[in-house]
Design a protein around this motif. Structure first.
Motif, PDB file in Angstrom:
ATOM      1  N   ILE A  44       0.822  -1.218   0.000  1.00  0.00           N
ATOM      2  CA  ILE A  44       0.000   0.000   0.000  1.00  0.00           C
ATOM      3  C   ILE A  44       0.854   1.265   0.000  1.00  0.00           C
ATOM      4  CG2 ILE A  44      -1.828   1.280   1.159  1.00  0.00           C
ATOM      5  CD1 ILE A  44      -2.711  -1.449   0.054  1.00  0.00           C
ATOM      6  N   GLU A  45       1.826   1.345   0.896  1.00  0.00           N
ATOM      7  CA  GLU A  45       2.603   2.583   1.056  1.00  0.00           C
ATOM      8  C   GLU A  45       3.743   2.730   0.060  1.00  0.00           C
ATOM      9  OE1 GLU A  45       2.123   3.527   5.816  1.00  0.00           O
ATOM     10  OE2 GLU A  45       3.844   2.369   5.121  1.00  0.00           O
ATOM     11  N   ASP A  46       4.403   1.630  -0.283  1.00  0.00           N
ATOM     12  CA  ASP A  46       5.566   1.705  -1.173  1.00  0.00           C
ATOM     13  C   ASP A  46       5.108   1.967  -2.610  1.00  0.00           C
ATOM     14  OD1 ASP A  46       6.815   0.985   1.148  1.00  0.00           O
ATOM     15  OD2 ASP A  46       7.638  -0.906   0.410  1.00  0.00           O
ATOM     16  N   LYS A  47       5.339   3.201  -3.066  1.00  0.00           N
ATOM     17  CA  LYS A  47       4.885   3.578  -4.404  1.00  0.00           C
ATOM     18  C   LYS A  47       6.024   4.198  -5.192  1.00  0.00           C
ATOM     19  CE  LYS A  47       0.163   4.601  -2.870  1.00  0.00           C
ATOM     20  NZ  LYS A  47      -0.848   5.669  -2.701  1.00  0.00           N
ATOM     21  N   ALA A  48       6.059   3.913  -6.476  1.00  0.00           N
ATOM     22  CA  ALA A  48       7.043   4.530  -7.359  1.00  0.00           C
ATOM     23  C   ALA A  48       6.731   6.015  -7.493  1.00  0.00           C
ATOM     24  CB  ALA A  48       7.012   3.859  -8.726  1.00  0.00           C
ATOM     25  N   ALA A  49       7.766   6.801  -7.793  1.00  0.00           N
ATOM     26  CA  ALA A  49       7.600   8.250  -7.927  1.00  0.00           C
ATOM     27  C   ALA A  49       6.539   8.588  -8.973  1.00  0.00           C
ATOM     28  CB  ALA A  49       8.935   8.896  -8.285  1.00  0.00           C
ATOM     29  N   GLU A  50       6.491   7.846 -10.056  1.00  0.00           N
ATOM     30  CA  GLU A  50       5.523   8.096 -11.125  1.00  0.00           C
ATOM     31  C   GLU A  50       4.096   8.041 -10.595  1.00  0.00           C
ATOM     32  OE1 GLU A  50       4.240   6.272 -15.506  1.00  0.00           O
ATOM     33  OE2 GLU A  50       5.942   5.420 -14.402  1.00  0.00           O
ATOM     34  N   ASN A  51       3.825   7.077  -9.696  1.00  0.00           N
ATOM     35  CA  ASN A  51       2.488   6.960  -9.117  1.00  0.00           C
ATOM     36  C   ASN A  51       2.237   8.036  -8.062  1.00  0.00           C
ATOM     37  OD1 ASN A  51       1.757   4.715 -10.649  1.00  0.00           O
ATOM     38  ND2 ASN A  51       2.701   3.295  -9.202  1.00  0.00           N
ATOM     39  N   ARG A  52       3.255   8.356  -7.274  1.00  0.00           N
ATOM     40  CA  ARG A  52       3.108   9.383  -6.245  1.00  0.00           C
ATOM     41  C   ARG A  52       2.801  10.745  -6.860  1.00  0.00           C
ATOM     42  NH1 ARG A  52       8.260   9.657  -4.173  1.00  0.00           N
ATOM     43  NH2 ARG A  52       9.109   7.632  -4.722  1.00  0.00           N
TER      44      ARG A  52
ATOM     45  N   ILE B  21      10.653  11.877  -6.232  1.00  0.00           N
ATOM     46  CA  ILE B  21      11.764  11.255  -6.954  1.00  0.00           C
ATOM     47  C   ILE B  21      11.956   9.826  -6.452  1.00  0.00           C
ATOM     48  CG2 ILE B  21      12.907  13.483  -7.290  1.00  0.00           C
ATOM     49  CD1 ILE B  21      14.914  12.659  -5.095  1.00  0.00           C
ATOM     50  N   GLU B  22      12.757   9.064  -7.205  1.00  0.00           N
ATOM     51  CA  GLU B  22      13.122   7.705  -6.791  1.00  0.00           C
ATOM     52  C   GLU B  22      14.397   7.780  -5.954  1.00  0.00           C
ATOM     53  OE1 GLU B  22      11.320   5.206  -7.021  1.00  0.00           O
ATOM     54  OE2 GLU B  22       9.932   5.585  -8.674  1.00  0.00           O
ATOM     55  N   ASN B  23      14.233   7.821  -4.640  1.00  0.00           N
ATOM     56  CA  ASN B  23      15.384   7.879  -3.734  1.00  0.00           C
ATOM     57  C   ASN B  23      14.979   7.301  -2.388  1.00  0.00           C
ATOM     58  OD1 ASN B  23      18.060   8.484  -3.118  1.00  0.00           O
ATOM     59  ND2 ASN B  23      17.573  10.541  -2.383  1.00  0.00           N
TER      60      ASN B  23
END
Length: 296
Positions: free
Chosen positions: A137-145, A198-200
């Motif tokens: 649920i919480e872990d989302k890629a930057a594109e989705n966020r 971002i992805e970090n």
């Protein structure tokens, strides 16, 4: 340049600070790392004292507990640089260029959120509820966020301009666990702050047991209700609140609360067991929220 703020409670923060310190020096930036234990009186603080041997780093242990959100506000007040990086003490740095990625994305942004991830495998059956909710649920890629930039901001692993943070801050009136992020992110949305994703990611290191997380969930729902009743947040900002508000307007909360009271023990057994079901967890959250205040 950068103040890294690390709130702690009963955790060995030294490995995290060593890695952050190393990367800041490699980037050649002006920085400080401020760590503050919230009066846990933990024996681990003897290890944490080693933070004070690192340049531009400090560790202190408070004498009296002030709660997590006030601890964060306190660290921000002590910070001397223009950008604040909030990172929880149980975070694990998984990228060798973690600091550099943030620094490279500061231009023209008020807030930059790097994301979070959970281990590929759950550490134990007794931690499955928190692990499942985090991972699925919480872990989302930057594109989705980026599709919902404000609600997707969590204030662990987030850089914010100090002048921006001073306009929002964490609500010290809320004393229980949970929804710190929701309150601040909503304030950012009202200010139309420039938010980037971002992805970090950092890894969530200290995963709660099923029982502890279920109790924390109750507290967070009580906080959410407090924000709702105080009109400190718009119902449209939180999916769960939108549903609750629909139930309230259709005069269904009393019925849902009654059903919840009947099913609560069955839900409790599943959610604290070794195969917790996230659909049942969602029902638990709705049912508990409706049971907090039946006057509506």
């Amino acid at each position: 340049m950068l103040s890294i703020l690390v709130p702690i409670y009963n955790y060995n923060v030294y490995p995290l600070v060593v890695e952050l310190h190393k990367q800041c020096i490699e980037c050649g930036i002006a920085f400080e790392i401020l760590c503050q234990d919230d009066a846990s009186q933990s024996t681990l603080n003897a290890i944490n004292e080693n933070v004070n041997t690192l340049s531009n780093c400090s560790f202190i242990s408070l004498k009296q507990n002030i709660a997590h959100r006030t601890n964060r506000n306190s660290l921000a007040e002590k910070a001397k640089y223009d950008y604040l990086l909030f990172i929880d003490g149980d975070s694990i740095i998984i990228s060798n260029d973690y600091i550099n990625k943030f620094i490279s994305n500061l231009y023209d942004n008020d807030v930059v959120y790097g994301g979070r991830q959970h281990p590929a495998k759950c550490p134990s059956d007794n931690q499955k509820l928190r692990w499942k909710y985090g991972k699925f649920i919480e872990d989302k890629a930057a594109e989705n966020r980026k599709k919902k930039p404000y609600p997707s901001v969590l204030f662990n692993n987030t850089i914010i301009k100090k002048e921006c943070f001073n306009q929002v801050k964490f609500d010290a009136h809320l004393k229980k666990y949970g929804h710190d992020d929701t309150q601040v992110s909503y304030q950012l949305s009202l200010l139309k702050s420039k938010v980037n994703h971002i992805e970090n990611a950092v890894e969530h290191g200290d995963i709660d047991s099923n029982m502890i997380y279920l109790n924390k969930t109750k507290e967070s729902l009580e906080n959410l209700m407090a924000l709702y009743e105080a009109k400190k947040i718009d119902v449209a900002f939180v999916k769960l609140l939108r549903f609750y508000d629909f139930l309230r307007r259709t005069k269904s909360t009393f019925i849902i609360a009654k059903i919840h009271s009947v099913l609560e023990q069955h839900l409790f057994r599943n959610l604290t067991g070794n195969q917790p079901n996230l659909l049942l967890f969602n029902w638990f959250r709705v049912g508990y929220l409706c049971s907090i205040n039946q006057k509506s």
